[in-house]
Design a protein around this motif. Structure first.
Motif, short mmCIF file in Angstrom:
data_model
loop_
_atom_site.label_atom_id
_atom_site.label_comp_id
_atom_site.label_asym_id
_atom_site.label_seq_id
_atom_site.Cartn_x
_atom_site.Cartn_y
_atom_site.Cartn_z
N PHE A 1 5.56 3.08 -14.79
CA PHE A 1 6.94 3.24 -14.33
C PHE A 1 7.47 1.93 -13.73
N GLY A 2 8.80 1.87 -13.49
CA GLY A 2 9.38 0.72 -12.82
C GLY A 2 8.97 0.69 -11.35
N ASP A 3 9.21 -0.43 -10.71
CA ASP A 3 8.81 -0.67 -9.32
C ASP A 3 7.30 -0.77 -9.17
N ASP A 4 6.62 -0.87 -10.29
CA ASP A 4 5.18 -1.09 -10.25
C ASP A 4 4.80 -1.95 -11.45
N TYR A 5 3.74 -2.76 -11.27
CA TYR A 5 3.31 -3.62 -12.36
C TYR A 5 2.55 -2.80 -13.41
N LYS A 6 2.52 -3.31 -14.64
CA LYS A 6 1.78 -2.66 -15.70
C LYS A 6 0.35 -3.20 -15.69
N VAL A 7 -0.60 -2.38 -16.08
CA VAL A 7 -2.01 -2.68 -15.78
C VAL A 7 -2.78 -3.13 -17.01
N LEU A 8 -3.42 -4.30 -16.90
CA LEU A 8 -4.33 -4.80 -17.92
C LEU A 8 -5.75 -4.57 -17.40
N ALA B 1 2.57 8.15 -3.86
CA ALA B 1 3.41 7.39 -4.78
C ALA B 1 2.66 6.21 -5.35
N SER B 2 3.08 5.78 -6.54
CA SER B 2 2.41 4.67 -7.20
C SER B 2 2.92 3.32 -6.70
N ASN C 1 -5.53 1.81 -10.47
CA ASN C 1 -5.31 0.37 -10.52
C ASN C 1 -6.10 -0.33 -9.41
N LYS C 2 -5.92 -1.64 -9.27
CA LYS C 2 -6.73 -2.40 -8.33
C LYS C 2 -6.52 -2.00 -6.88
N ASP C 3 -5.38 -1.37 -6.59
CA ASP C 3 -5.09 -0.92 -5.24
C ASP C 3 -5.60 0.48 -4.96
N GLY C 4 -6.29 1.06 -5.94
CA GLY C 4 -6.79 2.42 -5.78
C GLY C 4 -5.73 3.48 -5.93
N ARG C 5 -4.65 3.15 -6.64
CA ARG C 5 -3.55 4.09 -6.82
C ARG C 5 -3.47 4.60 -8.26
N GLU C 6 -3.05 5.87 -8.39
CA GLU C 6 -2.72 6.37 -9.71
C GLU C 6 -1.52 5.61 -10.24
N ILE C 7 -1.42 5.49 -11.55
CA ILE C 7 -0.23 4.91 -12.15
C ILE C 7 0.37 5.92 -13.11
N ALA C 8 1.58 5.66 -13.54
CA ALA C 8 2.27 6.55 -14.48
C ALA C 8 1.94 6.10 -15.89
N SER C 9 0.77 6.47 -16.35
CA SER C 9 0.27 5.96 -17.63
C SER C 9 0.99 6.63 -18.80
N PRO D 1 0.83 -1.20 0.00
CA PRO D 1 0.00 0.00 0.00
C PRO D 1 0.87 1.25 0.00
N PRO D 2 0.41 2.30 -0.70
CA PRO D 2 1.16 3.54 -0.74
C PRO D 2 0.96 4.35 0.53
#
Length: 640
Positions: free
Chosen positions: A377-384, A41-42, A348-356, A31-32
């Protein structure tokens, strides 16, 4: 990394404005936490991943044997002499890091795809102290080679370039080019003679400052393509965002404790714009009126017009860097309904913004619904984002087998492509870091990174998942570059989807599809016409048309899109893999005019031209008119 580590947000939101120290590194899915000026943070710093040779997985992980799917033919094709340039190697400022997109365009209507590569610039070039880097327009010579004709064509740009979209905005039968810059944008009108004229100022779409992404779609159904332009950061050269200065509130700009360029978090954003096509060569800004105003000025990158809910009207998705994504549903009255959050696409599924950065749009389950894959971004999964119907999306990245592999990589251009023509869309992503400083530390990541390919495979009787395809040494998947833009299309008219990459500060990369499969395929180039019942017209290039092909025991979907990947423009022709089926099937075409037509395709392994209301009006075999062309198949039309 020791006992203390920094929280890593999404792209460029990985820059924390202020020294924020957390008690230890965790997994990327933790969790962020609130991060002061850096916002939320993402992701968090993930544990490094190395291969057997102790190389970071982002530039390693190669295998000796396996399927050879792509071959790097950049030099052989004549592309290696052109070089992308963006700022200085030190990348002191965010404007120097994001890189550029590119577009596939048959600018001379000869039936072969040409390549438009956007170039960056430098402060010295903007100030007239050195020659500006030039964009490239590589003409397809039909023999596997390309020739740069940008100067002759008048499309060198000579501004600080980022994104590009391709569409025939004036319905004259010739594709035009819109280029997003730092500085004023360009709208290159195709003169039908191999040259272009920049009409952006006259048309009212030059905008200014930093507006990288663009998308085309006829949102109000008048037969004319309208233009959406994304705003990123407001970059002020008179008030440069340098860590420790007043411009960033005297904060430090850090990544894992190292000083890096600042932004986008903490910097002012640029607004998005929707321009209505007036039909006389000019456009009117209708952003507020249409209900797509970006009031908070999020950091916009890639935008796509595509029909999400199947009502025949183009909807709009926008990827925002380190901020919630936008999803606007077309209400059919000239306005949009903002369903970003209720749809599930904003976070994303965790309710976080991502670096799209990049957005791939495609129906990977062959269920008739458009899904989205968004790079991060790195250190985070890419979202399908799986389309559940009723304009609802679910983040299925882990379930689909994509998430864990993608965490170390900084993703940019991406695409759903059926690389083996088995009828199921696979996934391709290009990668590259934004901070050169990573090569100076043992963080398990690199400035230059390799691409990722995932094969679409069954996961039970109904579900699909993606299987990682390891890179074989010496092949296209093993190419390591600081990639940004990527486009996907059939460059050699052989029915196989190739990849072109536009890296930062280097030559492009052309990956030819050499997968050994012998599966059949068909492609379609659509030409819009008039709805025979309502009299409504489609845009001539059929942007946002949808085709469902019933063949090989399945019903596949493809859409005519003018933008996608990372601020880029793919092959507009629709490509369908057929597996071993010898029957090309029947195409159900949903035209932008509202007309629906059924067209029986007479043979496999051909590129068909289909004109609204007229059926098949042309066919290519190997890039040439088919010698055994059968009589054009008539279209069975309906309207709605």
């Amino acid at each position: 990394m020791g006992a203390l580590s920094l929280r890593i947000p999404g792209l460029l939101s990985g820059v924390l404005l202020g020294l924020i120290v957390l008690p230890g590194a965790g997994a990327a899915q933790q969790p962020p936490a609130q991060q002061g000026m850096g916002g939320i943070a993402s992701g968090v710093a993930a544990a490094p991943v190395y291969d057997e040779q102790k190389r970071p997985i982002t530039a390693g992980g190669f295998v000796d044997k396996g399927p050879v799917i792509f071959e790097d033919i950049t030099k052989k094709a004549g592309l290696s002499g052109w070089t992308h340039k963006m700022g200085t190697p030190a990348k002191q400022f965010i404007v120097e890091t994001n890189g550029s997109g590119l577009g596939l365009i048959d600018y001379d209507n000869d039936g072969w795809l040409d390549i438009y590569l956007v170039n960056g610039s430098t402060f010295n070039a903007l100030d007239g102290k050195e020659e500006s880097p030039h964009a490239a327009l590589f003409h397809n010579n039909h023999d596997g080679t390309f020739t740069d004709v940008a100067a002759k064509a008048g499309v060198t740009n000579d501004r600080w370039g980022y994104g590009v979209s391709v569409a025939d905005y004036d319905n004259d039968g010739w594709p035009d080019i819109y280029v997003g810059n730092y500085g004023k944008n360009r709208l290159y009108h195709n003169n039908h003679d191999g040259t272009f004229t920049d009409v952006a100022e006259k048309a009212g779409v030059a905008v200014d400052n930093w507006t990288p992404g663009s998308a085309w779609g006829d949102y109000d159904g008048d037969g004319l393509l309208d233009l959406y332009v994304t705003g990123y950061v407001h970059f002020d050269r008179d008030n440069l965002p340098i860590g420790g200065t007043k411009s960033v509130g005297y904060a430090s700009c850090l990544y894992r404790g190292a000083s890096v360029n600042c932004g986008p978090r903490g910097l002012h954003g640029e607004p998005d714009h929707l321009f209505h096509n007036n039909g006389d060569g000019t456009f009117t800004d209708v952003t507020v009126k249409a209900g797509v105003e970006d009031k908070d000025r999020f950091y916009g990158f890639t935008a796509i017009f595509v029909d999400i809910n199947g009502d025949g009207k183009p909807d709009l998705v926008v990827g925002n860097d380190s901020e919630p994504n936008f999803l606007y549903i077309n209400k059919g009255d000239g306005t949009f309904d903002d369903q970003s959050y209720v749809s599930g696409f904003a976070l994303n599924k965790d309710g976080r913004e991502i670096a799209s950065m990049g957005i791939a749009a495609g129906d990977y389950e062959n269920n008739g619904l458009i899904d989205f894959y968004v790079s991060d971004f790195g250190d985070d999964y890419k979202v399908l984002f799986h389309n559940d119907g009723d304009t609802s999306f679910t983040d299925v990245s882990y379930k689909a087998g994509i998430a864990q592999t993608t965490i170390p990589f900084v993703g940019w251009g991406d695409g759903f492509i059926d690389y083996d023509n088995d009828g199921w869309l696979d996934l391709f992503e290009v990668n590259g870091h934004v901070y050169p400083e990573v090569d100076q530390h043992d963080w398990g990541t690199t400035w230059a990174e390799r691409s990722l390919l995932f094969h679409n495979v069954p996961d039970g009787p109904k579900d699909r998942r993606f299987e990682y395809v390891p890179p074989v040494k010496g092949t296209g998947l093993a190419v390591v570059v600081p990639a940004r833009g990527a486009v996907f299309g059939d460059l050699f008219n052989d029915g196989k989807i190739d990849v072109v990459i536009n890296p930062v500060d280097g030559p492009p990369v052309l990956l030819r599809n050499v997968n050994p499969d012998h599966h059949h395929w068909v492609e379609m180039q659509l030409v819009g016409g008039t709805n025979p019942v309502t009299g409504r017209k489609s845009p001539l290039d059929a942007t946002c048309a949808t085709v469902y092909l019933k063949a090989n025991g399945m019903r596949m979907r493809q859409d005519v899109l003018a933008s996608g990947s990372y601020i880029s423009s793919n092959d507009r022709r629709l490509h369908f893999g057929l597996g071993d089926a010898a029957d090309a099937g029947t195409a159900e075409i949903h035209w932008p005019s509202g007309a629906k037509e059924m067209v029986k395709l007479p043979a496999v392994d051909r590129i068909y031209t289909i004109t609204e209301g007229k059926g098949i009006t042309g066919a290519l075999c190997g890039g040439k008119p088919c010698a055994d062309a059968k009589a054009p198949a008539p279209a069975t039309a309906t309207a709605h």
